[in-house]
Design an enzyme around this catalytic site. Structure first.
Site, PDB file in Angstrom:
ATOM      1  N   ASP A  82       0.827  -1.205   0.000  1.00 19.05           N
ATOM      2  CA  ASP A  82       0.000   0.000   0.000  1.00 19.05           C
ATOM      3  C   ASP A  82       0.863   1.256   0.000  1.00 19.05           C
ATOM      4  O   ASP A  82       0.550   2.239  -0.666  1.00 19.05           O
ATOM      5  CB  ASP A  82      -0.915   0.011   1.226  1.00 19.05           C
ATOM      6  CG  ASP A  82      -2.064  -0.968   1.081  1.00 19.05           C
ATOM      7  OD1 ASP A  82      -2.090  -1.715   0.088  1.00 19.05           O
ATOM      8  OD2 ASP A  82      -2.932  -1.005   1.968  1.00 19.05           O
ATOM      9  N   CYS A 123       1.496  -6.677   5.327  1.00 17.45           N
ATOM     10  CA  CYS A 123       0.867  -5.439   4.877  1.00 17.45           C
ATOM     11  C   CYS A 123      -0.651  -5.518   5.016  1.00 17.45           C
ATOM     12  O   CYS A 123      -1.232  -6.586   5.183  1.00 17.45           O
ATOM     13  CB  CYS A 123       1.272  -5.127   3.435  1.00 17.45           C
ATOM     14  SG  CYS A 123       1.005  -3.384   2.968  1.00 17.45           S
ATOM     15  N   ASP A 124      -1.289  -4.361   4.911  1.00 17.49           N
ATOM     16  CA  ASP A 124      -2.673  -4.150   5.348  1.00 17.49           C
ATOM     17  C   ASP A 124      -3.684  -5.224   4.962  1.00 17.49           C
ATOM     18  O   ASP A 124      -4.451  -5.684   5.796  1.00 17.49           O
ATOM     19  CB  ASP A 124      -3.196  -2.826   4.783  1.00 17.49           C
ATOM     20  CG  ASP A 124      -2.515  -1.620   5.405  1.00 17.49           C
ATOM     21  OD1 ASP A 124      -1.530  -1.818   6.131  1.00 17.49           O
ATOM     22  OD2 ASP A 124      -2.955  -0.493   5.155  1.00 17.49           O
ATOM     23  N   LYS A 125      -3.760  -5.585   3.679  1.00 20.01           N
ATOM     24  CA  LYS A 125      -4.844  -6.449   3.211  1.00 20.01           C
ATOM     25  C   LYS A 125      -4.565  -7.915   3.503  1.00 20.01           C
ATOM     26  O   LYS A 125      -5.446  -8.769   3.307  1.00 20.01           O
ATOM     27  CB  LYS A 125      -5.097  -6.234   1.716  1.00 20.01           C
ATOM     28  CG  LYS A 125      -5.306  -4.779   1.338  1.00 20.01           C
ATOM     29  CD  LYS A 125      -6.326  -4.082   2.228  1.00 20.01           C
ATOM     30  CE  LYS A 125      -6.330  -2.582   2.048  1.00 20.01           C
ATOM     31  NZ  LYS A 125      -5.117  -1.889   2.503  1.00 20.01           N
ATOM     32  N   CYS A 195       3.909  -0.773   8.949  1.00 24.34           N
ATOM     33  CA  CYS A 195       3.981   0.641   9.311  1.00 24.34           C
ATOM     34  C   CYS A 195       3.724   0.859  10.795  1.00 24.34           C
ATOM     35  O   CYS A 195       2.767   0.335  11.359  1.00 24.34           O
ATOM     36  CB  CYS A 195       2.999   1.448   8.474  1.00 24.34           C
ATOM     37  SG  CYS A 195       3.340   1.378   6.703  1.00 24.34           S
ATOM     38  N   GLU A 445      -7.077   4.259  -1.313  1.00 29.01           N
ATOM     39  CA  GLU A 445      -6.905   5.014  -0.072  1.00 29.01           C
ATOM     40  C   GLU A 445      -6.405   6.422  -0.393  1.00 29.01           C
ATOM     41  O   GLU A 445      -5.508   6.591  -1.213  1.00 29.01           O
ATOM     42  CB  GLU A 445      -5.903   4.316   0.853  1.00 29.01           C
ATOM     43  CG  GLU A 445      -6.397   2.986   1.373  1.00 29.01           C
ATOM     44  CD  GLU A 445      -5.400   2.298   2.292  1.00 29.01           C
ATOM     45  OE1 GLU A 445      -5.790   1.327   2.934  1.00 29.01           O
ATOM     46  OE2 GLU A 445      -4.230   2.733   2.355  1.00 29.01           O
ATOM     47  N   SER A 471      -6.273   5.510   4.333  1.00 23.39           N
ATOM     48  CA  SER A 471      -5.239   4.741   5.003  1.00 23.39           C
ATOM     49  C   SER A 471      -5.430   4.843   6.498  1.00 23.39           C
ATOM     50  O   SER A 471      -5.988   5.817   7.009  1.00 23.39           O
ATOM     51  CB  SER A 471      -3.865   5.296   4.620  1.00 23.39           C
ATOM     52  OG  SER A 471      -2.881   4.858   5.520  1.00 23.39           O
TER      53      SER A 471
END
Length: 558
Positions: A82, A123-125, A195, A445, A471
């Site tokens: 992302d 990571c996010d997803k 992050c 995002e 985000s």
């Protein structure tokens, strides 16, 4: 109960000699055919620091499995970054990757007859993708979080990737030099891990632990720490117990468990993406969680965590003082969690927390009597501009309502160009549309525009609304997930420059101040954009995806 409920169809009997022959080539011995086969889904890739270390974590998982009576098989699924794709056309693929991850884990696990599954995400997803797959398959499963990154430092202050996005805004406003911008860029990302604030990755990892699908402490460990390695080995070992006792995801992922996850997201001041992902995860598990549940729970849950982006501290500090278990203990003692929910330890949440001491103090995590905000920062807004719902992130620092005239943009790029050229004035409600799940497609995002706004010092003077999303690093007065989206002819498609818009977090409303007759008139003149320019994954996703108010899922739902 057989420990080989699924793999016996692959390994047992004379007629399965060809199957066993193939498995011998990838390392199976004769004894291994009598063991439960555990799939280890690794999201390792060198496309992002969030996932660059997960190949080693997967190997640590296999140690826990293979030394405790199981046989592990590592397989890979995808990830996208992302942070790298943010603010570019590539971001259209970010939310799509959640579905690809879920589909690929389901496909491999179903095809190969795994008796249990461990997934590792960075990571996010990755996190919701892994959980959606495990919920669909409903075989004994554990999720492991790859862990948070250590902060970078600039002028002796901790920084992260969001610091760089905001530095772009500051540079465009002539507040820092190009040299300073490059110094921040160079220092922000020091190594592996997700992050380092309460952004989407850490939000979802924490929600999943509260849900009961990770071992205690998994969500608040540093990526390169010894305890993360231990977490992986212990998860491998614990999965064999889940198989023995036939404890499956849907035994754990109940309505009350999802309420625990939502409560935790609110207490942490977590990402608005949690709304989208928890709705999708619940749907996969056959649990009825509605977007309105976030308001219902939000009335009584305070924001306690003083963590970036809205707060002060980086994730590493939270990990340092004990992480999520003592926060869950604090919430449980206040009767804000359901303690009887089953978890992957085989015990209830209450039993897991029995001997946990709340030594968090009141600096990074505030006391319940003195919260950062007395109720949720996540507000589900409805009204004539979002009749099916929208998601606002209101920390309270921006105020509780905003009214202003619309400045309308039909893409993120057009808006970003206006911001960087300092064409956005105080009192404006920026509207970015045709960025929804279908219209984007992919629901990008809007971190780049919101960060640029913050970097120009307009965070309290400008609002931004969109049918896209934000985000976890976003802060400021923002409303996303507006439904119906513009592509479906939702009211956001009908806004014109200068229209008056009001956001009210107390009344939970998002209103466009034009008459019903004018809305009808504009709708008659509106034409749906064409999909003719789309192909491949983007086309398929645009056709299949549901409304954001239902989690932007591509499955049949419940």
């Amino acid at each position: 109960m057989s420990r080989k409920k699924y793999s016996s169809f692959i390994t047992d009997g004379a007629d399965k000699a060809p199957n066993r022959s193939m498995l011998r080539a990838v390392g199976f011995t004769t004894k291994d055919f009598n063991k439960p086969i555990i799939g280890v889904a690794s999201t390792w890739a060198m496309v992002t620091p969030c996932n660059m270390h997960i190949d080693q974590l997967a190997k640590d998982v296999t140690k826990g499995i293979d030394s405790n009576g199981g046989k592990s098989i590592i397989f890979n699924t995808i990830t996208v970054s992302d942070g790298i794709s943010m603010g570019t056309p590539g971001m259209k693929y970010s939310l799509i990757s959640r579905e690809v991850i879920a589909d690929s884990i389901e496909t491999v696990s179903g095809a190969e007859g795994f008796d249990g599954i461990i997934t590792i995400g960075g990571c996010d997803k990755n996190m919701p993708g892994c959980l959606i797959a495990m919920a669909r398959l409903n075989r004994p499963s554990i999720f492991i979080y790859g862990g948070s990154i250590m902060p970078g430092y600039y002028k002796k202050k901790p920084i992260d990737v969001v610091s760089v996005f905001e530095a772009v805004g500051a540079y465009s406003n002539n507040e820092i030099t190009k040299s300073e911008l490059y110094e921040i860029e160079d220092a922000a990302i020091p190594g592996p891990g997700s992050c380092g604030g309460m952004y989407t990755a850490n939000t979802m990892a924490s929600a999943i632990e509260a849900l009961g699908m990770s071992l205690p402490g998994s969500s608040t460990q540093i990526a390169v720490s010894k305890n993360k390695k231990t977490d992986c080995i212990n998860s491998g070992k614990k999965l064999l117990d889940l198989i023995k006792n036939d404890i499956k995801p849907r035994d754990i992922m109940t309505k009350q468990a999802f309420e625990n996850a939502i409560t935790t997201v609110i207490a942490l001041g977590g990402s608005t993406n949690a709304v989208l992902h928890l709705l999708a995860m619940a749907s996969a598990a056959g649990v009825k969680v509605k977007i309105e549940d976030f308001n219902k729970l939000g009335k009584k849950i305070p924001v306690l965590a003083d963590l970036k982006p809205s707060g002060t501290h980086v994730m590493a500090k939270f990990c340092e003082i004990g992480g999520l278990p003592p926060l869950l203990k604090r919430l449980l003692d206040a009767k804000l969690l359901h303690g009887d929910c089953l978890t992957v330890t085989g015990k209830t949440l209450k039993e897991n927390l029995k001997n946990v001491k709340d030594n968090l103090g009141t600096d990074i995590i505030k006391d319940l009597k003195n919260p950062i905000k007395k109720d949720s920062h996540i507000c589900i807004l409805k009204g004539n501009l979002s009749p099916e719902g929208s998601v606002a992130k209101i920390s309270g620092k921006e105020g509780l309502s905003f009214e202003g005239k619309a400045a309308v943009f039909d893409s993120e790029e057009k808006c970003m160009n206006a911001i960087l050229n300092r064409k956005i004035k105080k009192g404006t409600v920026i509207v970015i549309r045709y960025e929804g799940p279908k219209g984007g497609p992919g629901m990008r995002e809007m971190l780049a525009p919101t960060s640029a706004i913050m970097g120009q010092g307009l965070g309290s003077d400008v609002a931004l609304i969109t049918d896209g999303r934000f985000s976890g690093g976003t802060h400021g007065f923002v409303v996303g997930h507006i439904t119906p989206e513009a592509f479906d002819g939702g009211p956001i498609a009908l806004i014109k420059n200068g229209d008056l818009i009001r956001i009210d977090s107390k009344k939970k409303t998002l209103e466009l101040f034009i008459s019903k007759s004018e809305i009808k008139k504009r709708l008659k003149q509106w034409k749906q954009p064409s999909r003719s320019h789309l192909s491949g994954a983007l086309y398929k996703y645009s056709i299949l995806v549901s409304s954001a108010s239902k989690g932007a899922i591509t499955d049949k739902g419940i």
